[in-house]
Scaffold this active site. Sequence first.
Site, PDB file in Angstrom:
ATOM      1  CD1 TRP A   1      13.907  44.780  56.054  1.00  0.00           C
ATOM      2  CD2 TRP A   1      13.314  46.304  54.532  1.00  0.00           C
ATOM      3  NE1 TRP A   1      13.311  44.122  54.998  1.00  0.00           N
ATOM      4  CE2 TRP A   1      12.941  45.018  54.062  1.00  0.00           C
ATOM      5  CE3 TRP A   1      13.020  47.414  53.733  1.00  0.00           C
ATOM      6  CZ2 TRP A   1      12.324  44.832  52.828  1.00  0.00           C
ATOM      7  CZ3 TRP A   1      12.395  47.226  52.517  1.00  0.00           C
ATOM      8  CH2 TRP A   1      12.056  45.959  52.071  1.00  0.00           C
TER       9      TRP A   1
ATOM     10  CG  HIS B   1       6.547  36.033  52.896  1.00  0.00           C
ATOM     11  ND1 HIS B   1       7.290  34.882  52.882  1.00  0.00           N
ATOM     12  CD2 HIS B   1       7.433  37.045  52.946  1.00  0.00           C
ATOM     13  CE1 HIS B   1       8.584  35.193  52.912  1.00  0.00           C
ATOM     14  NE2 HIS B   1       8.691  36.509  52.970  1.00  0.00           N
TER      15      HIS B   1
ATOM     16  CG  ASP C   1       8.905  40.930  56.064  1.00  0.00           C
ATOM     17  OD1 ASP C   1       9.921  41.613  55.835  1.00  0.00           O
ATOM     18  OD2 ASP C   1       8.573  39.971  55.346  1.00  0.00           O
TER      19      ASP C   1
ATOM     20  NE  ARG D   1      12.316  32.259  51.737  1.00  0.00           N
ATOM     21  CZ  ARG D   1      11.684  33.128  50.961  1.00  0.00           C
ATOM     22  NH1 ARG D   1      10.940  32.704  49.955  1.00  0.00           N
ATOM     23  NH2 ARG D   1      11.789  34.424  51.176  1.00  0.00           N
ATOM     24  CG  ASP D   2      17.471  28.160  53.078  1.00  0.00           C
ATOM     25  OD1 ASP D   2      16.619  28.852  52.493  1.00  0.00           O
ATOM     26  OD2 ASP D   2      18.584  27.916  52.592  1.00  0.00           O
ATOM     27  CD  GLU D   3      14.401  34.766  53.994  1.00  0.00           C
ATOM     28  OE1 GLU D   3      14.351  35.989  54.036  1.00  0.00           O
ATOM     29  OE2 GLU D   3      14.159  34.088  52.976  1.00  0.00           O
TER      30      GLU D   3
ATOM     31  CD  GLU E   1       8.919  35.652  49.204  1.00  0.00           C
ATOM     32  OE1 GLU E   1       9.969  36.243  49.530  1.00  0.00           O
ATOM     33  OE2 GLU E   1       8.880  34.458  48.869  1.00  0.00           O
TER      34      GLU E   1
ATOM     35  CG  ASP F   1      11.290  35.758  56.235  1.00  0.00           C
ATOM     36  OD1 ASP F   1      11.537  35.001  57.201  1.00  0.00           O
ATOM     37  OD2 ASP F   1      11.927  35.699  55.171  1.00  0.00           O
TER      38      ASP F   1
END
Length: 872
Positions: A554, A770, A501, A492-494, A755, A488
Amino acid sequence: MIGNAVHCAPAQTPASRSAPARPPVPPRLTPYGLRCEHRRTPLGVGEPRPLLSWRLASAQAGDDPVAYELEVGDWSSGRIEDPAAIGAVYGGPPLLPRTRYGWRVTVWARDGAAGSAESWFETGQDVWQASWIAHDPAAVAHMDPPTDGDQALSHHGLLPCPQLRTSFESTAGVTRARLLISAKGLYEARVNGHRVGDAELAPGWTDYRRRIQYQVHDVTPFLLDGENVLAATVADGWWSGFTGFDPRRPGYHYGRFPELIAELHLTFDDGSTRVVATGEGWRTGHGRVRYGDLLKGECHDARAETHGWDLPGFDDSSWRPAVVTGDDHSLLVASRDEPVRALGELLPISTVLVGPGVHLVDFGQNIAGRVRLAVRDQEPGRRVTVRHGETLDGEDRLHTANLRTADATDVLITAGGAEEVFEPRFTYHGFRYAEVSGLDRLDDIRAVVLHSDTPWTGTFDCSDPEVNRLHDNIGWGQRGNFVSVPTDCPQRDERLGWLADAQVFLPTACFNADVSGFFSKWMRDVVDAQSPEGGFSNVAPLLSGVADEGAPGWADAGVLVPWHLYRVYGDDRFLDVDSMARWVDFVARHNPDLIWRHRTGPHFADWLAPGPATPREVLATAFFHRSAALTAEAARVRGLYGEAERLGALADRVRAAFAEAFVGDGGLVEGDTQTGYLLALAFGLLTPEQGRAAAARLATLVEESGPQTGFLGVNLLCPVLSAHGRDDLAHALLRRTDPPSWLYQVRHGATTVWERWDGVGAASMNSFNHYAFGSIGEWLYSGVAGIDQAPGSVAFREVVIRPLPGDLSRASACYESARGLISVSWHNDAEGFRLETRIPPGATATVHLPGGDTRRVTSGDHIFELVRGETA
């Protein structure tokens, strides 16, 4: 009027407006672009009956195929009459392991002319001998602490990256050497000092509890007579490092420390063979990489370099024996995709000294990758720190608040000397800016672009430079987020494989690049994550405690993604009807009245929609119907006619339930939101009369407030408006500059898609790379330029050329489809309209010209001209 049309080749860089020259088009029907399992000349194919595919080209109009023949080794398919064929599954004797097979395809045209092309592939491993090995974790835990007090040598519980090696003697000439290798974590392998392959972050991310991919490398040129060394460095990666947005300790999700497995298969000139495998006798130590983590960053202490550790003659007697951790090979599978590679470099567009020894570097483009830095004439022990960020704060300093717990910081401790080159190997960051501290001057710095190697297949250009920049931003966002899995965001911490997506962006991704192999691998991750009850997860690969199963839009990607891949690439093996049907039945069991009210997991709604919220039951039930209908179609394609009838009847009942519950007089859809109407119209949930009324209401809502859709509606916005006669409104949205809009981002300096529509929000949820809102890219190809596929067509057998000029004066696009090159170029001015197009062999096209005239054309080059005041 027919003549030679303008053609272009797929651009290699999304930001490029020009295309490299194409090879000459063959005069007669010829196959090209040969693939085995969607990859060029792959080493280590694991599929026992691989798909062999090709594209077609010819300079002669109407030079279409009627038959083909496949030859693989000594096997031949014979002549197969099939004018639609662009691939076939191998049907010969069982393939031997670790064997190279040459293959040839011949295609015949109607007049008997034939064209051929050749390629090769190598099969993978069947039985493994190697053991998993690792550095002794207990020894690491009790390492003496640094004596110089430099905290850069330890970080958040991360461990140094072990080096593992073995040496062996070779007394006969090596004629063939193949290294089969994988890791729980990441590896970088070396043979006699030579780096093996060019893969980055190998072996890639899977749910290691279900599958671990291995790679095969040809290392024949690296072997020597006498002593040889096989060596590797391993790092935590997704296996035992910080992964996702879970702030807990590294190793929480999969394992505690990295492990390596490898087999080097040697064939000698006398016909003998030997296998050098990981296991007892390997030695392990530490070198310059003090830690390497995907989210935290990487630290090199150049003073700890173990020179010559990967070469013959190195004394490893002070190193520890490697620990054998297991012999389970059941999860090892051959790679299905091309790896992440370093696929470009960017020089700075500016470097500013912002403090004593602190330089702020702007590379001009938001990317996923790393920095390579040359450091010259520094004393030993100097600490150089590189921090990364996408944007600047209000005082023109690096903005890192949106990284959350991802430090994205790399550190070099210099050894001293004329020149040291620092380039991390086991991390990557999402950034445009780098802050380098600890140096009085910057000598040589550049950004290295990393992403999965998905060959670029599409170009787009038009008369509006801002729309062109938008297209470039979409491409850069795709590359930055296709890193082993479709993430995504890269910063960052993802960095998780969110299914929604991926499914909304997939049509755009397929135009931009050949993502067949990439998604072939990722769909295995999706199915791996499916629960025993049938629920698809919201992210794949699955992480412990990160995301539950079953969010509408999703989890439905488990159906929508394979169906679209089938339509684009023509490979019906994408259609795993069993997993698709289990998902549909899972939703049906939880919602016996066929309105998806009961939660099967979290519900993210129309994520980040700026306008009124679409009722969750409306959104969920629309996706329920869509998944049921497409699964029925998939079953029909695979010849499962009873299942197709059952699921088709279920889809009909869901449609009826939706209409009764949510559709009112005049086509009003409950909630009266843009996304509600888009889903109802795109998914076929309305009668023709209701559809006309709903489309009119949708247009009114768009005219009143601009786009008000989130992730689940944005990809449908312009295509649905165009499909219902509102090209003008779709163009108005495309070129709108007030927020929310795509060009608002462009005008505010975006180099990737944001995003959030306006880039405003809490730093913890505000990524500037994003791709979900970049799903407008599909309409740039299919709407503005006009390259589309007819309903029911597969692999662009039936092409639709339908340009929508709006108030643009020109546009062009090229798309290297699974069947061959499709190109369109049109100009619209005061004198008239001119359209040039190319259709590949084996395809036909319906060309829609302004004013409503249509033409049916065969393959080849075609030119159409309309003079103002005249018809075509």
